[in-house]
Motif scaffolding. Sequence first.
Motif, short mmCIF file in Angstrom:
data_model
loop_
_atom_site.label_atom_id
_atom_site.label_comp_id
_atom_site.label_asym_id
_atom_site.label_seq_id
_atom_site.Cartn_x
_atom_site.Cartn_y
_atom_site.Cartn_z
N UNK A 1 -2.72 1.77 -12.75
CA UNK A 1 -1.43 1.08 -12.65
C UNK A 1 -0.40 1.76 -13.55
N UNK A 2 -0.83 2.16 -14.75
CA UNK A 2 0.06 2.86 -15.69
C UNK A 2 0.61 4.13 -15.04
N UNK A 3 -0.26 4.89 -14.36
CA UNK A 3 0.16 6.12 -13.67
C UNK A 3 1.19 5.82 -12.57
N UNK A 4 0.92 4.78 -11.79
CA UNK A 4 1.83 4.42 -10.70
C UNK A 4 3.19 3.99 -11.24
N UNK A 5 3.19 3.20 -12.31
CA UNK A 5 4.46 2.75 -12.90
C UNK A 5 5.24 3.93 -13.48
N UNK A 6 4.52 4.89 -14.07
CA UNK A 6 5.18 6.09 -14.60
C UNK A 6 5.84 6.86 -13.46
N UNK A 7 5.14 6.99 -12.34
CA UNK A 7 5.71 7.67 -11.18
C UNK A 7 6.95 6.97 -10.66
N UNK A 8 6.92 5.64 -10.67
CA UNK A 8 8.09 4.87 -10.22
C UNK A 8 9.28 5.08 -11.14
N UNK A 9 9.04 5.02 -12.45
CA UNK A 9 10.13 5.18 -13.42
C UNK A 9 10.74 6.58 -13.33
N UNK A 10 9.92 7.57 -13.02
CA UNK A 10 10.43 8.93 -12.85
C UNK A 10 11.34 9.04 -11.63
N UNK A 11 11.04 8.25 -10.61
CA UNK A 11 11.74 8.36 -9.33
C UNK A 11 12.95 7.46 -9.20
N UNK A 12 12.86 6.25 -9.76
CA UNK A 12 13.88 5.23 -9.52
C UNK A 12 15.24 5.61 -10.12
N UNK A 13 16.29 5.47 -9.31
CA UNK A 13 17.64 5.69 -9.81
C UNK A 13 18.11 4.44 -10.56
N UNK A 14 17.76 3.30 -10.02
CA UNK A 14 17.94 2.03 -10.75
C UNK A 14 16.63 1.27 -10.66
N UNK A 15 16.19 0.72 -11.76
CA UNK A 15 14.87 0.08 -11.82
C UNK A 15 14.93 -1.32 -11.21
N UNK B 1 7.94 13.99 -0.81
CA UNK B 1 8.56 15.32 -0.85
C UNK B 1 7.92 16.17 -1.93
N UNK B 2 8.64 17.22 -2.32
CA UNK B 2 8.13 18.14 -3.34
C UNK B 2 7.86 17.43 -4.66
N UNK B 3 8.66 16.41 -4.97
CA UNK B 3 8.49 15.68 -6.24
C UNK B 3 7.17 14.92 -6.25
N UNK B 4 6.93 14.13 -5.20
CA UNK B 4 5.67 13.37 -5.11
C UNK B 4 4.48 14.33 -5.03
N UNK B 5 4.66 15.45 -4.32
CA UNK B 5 3.59 16.43 -4.21
C UNK B 5 3.23 17.05 -5.55
N UNK B 6 4.25 17.28 -6.40
CA UNK B 6 4.00 17.85 -7.73
C UNK B 6 3.23 16.85 -8.60
N UNK B 7 3.64 15.58 -8.57
CA UNK B 7 2.92 14.55 -9.34
C UNK B 7 1.48 14.43 -8.86
N UNK B 8 1.30 14.53 -7.54
CA UNK B 8 -0.05 14.50 -6.97
C UNK B 8 -0.88 15.68 -7.50
N UNK B 9 -0.27 16.87 -7.50
CA UNK B 9 -0.98 18.08 -7.93
C UNK B 9 -1.40 18.01 -9.40
N UNK B 10 -0.51 17.48 -10.25
CA UNK B 10 -0.83 17.36 -11.68
C UNK B 10 -2.09 16.53 -11.87
#
Length: 297
Positions: free
Chosen positions: A30-44, A167-176
């Motif tokens: 859940x921590x990982x998913x929330x981090x991904x959301x915070x990286x992506x969201x323009x407004x939370x 996209x490339x952003x989600x793909x990079x997070x996946x790869x990490x």
Amino acid sequence: MANTKSSLSKASVVTDFKEITKMGLSISVVFSALAGYLLSAETINYTTLILLALGGYFMVGASNAYNQIIERDLDALMDRTKNRPIPAGRMSVNTAFIIATSFTVLGIITLYIINPKTAMWGAISIFLYTSVYTPLKTKTPLAVFVGALPGAIPFMLGWVAARNGFGIEAGTLFAIQFFWQFPHFWAIGWFLYEDYEKGGFFMLPTGKPDKGTAVQIIVYCIWTVVVSIIPVLGFTGDLKLSIVGAILVFMLGMLMLIFAMRLFQQRTAKAAKQLMLSSVFYITMLQIIYVADKFLR
């Protein structure tokens, strides 16, 4: 006396529920998913954050419950797992199955409320973990590769939840998170080698804790660090990382690599455990650095 027994049994039910859903692991996902959301969201959107946390927990909890149902006989053979609720006889398979299916339905519905693509990735994760990774663990070391696919979904799931797209952003997070899992799980497979052997699990790439496995761990540590600092080059769309952030991530990676090198030199269970702990520290701090870097930039 009756009250004491009642409170003990309630405590046992809560403990068994935590164990069948692997609460600790679920919370880290859940921590990982929330981090991904915070990286992506323009407004939370805090409603989305809550739904993502709940949906993520349901998704991982379901996968873990299915896993323990399928592996109940093998779990009984291993010291690490013989006291789990099902092999210890404290929970029936039917009860575990009700929990697993309920969590599956709740997870997919919760993630679908965010957007259909998030629910789709959640469903793919449960399917891969339960129907492909779990059966392969007793057949081939390639199971770790397959298991790394659903294991890499949570970090990018947060991005998909915010953007409703891959996209490339989600793909990079996946790869990490994908590359990170190899040194992490091989380290676990190393220090629990004898226990896994009792259950007939093939968790190490060469089949045993030897120099070949240690070399592959080092290689995947390097790949993890390389992929983790790629966003500093500006090739990954809206996923960006400052020079300072990249240096911090690189230093974290060097720390993990030092423990991998130490495992190569010593080839002991203690060195493997230290590598495992350093890998957990790496992925946790990486996610914190990425998020802090975005908001402090």
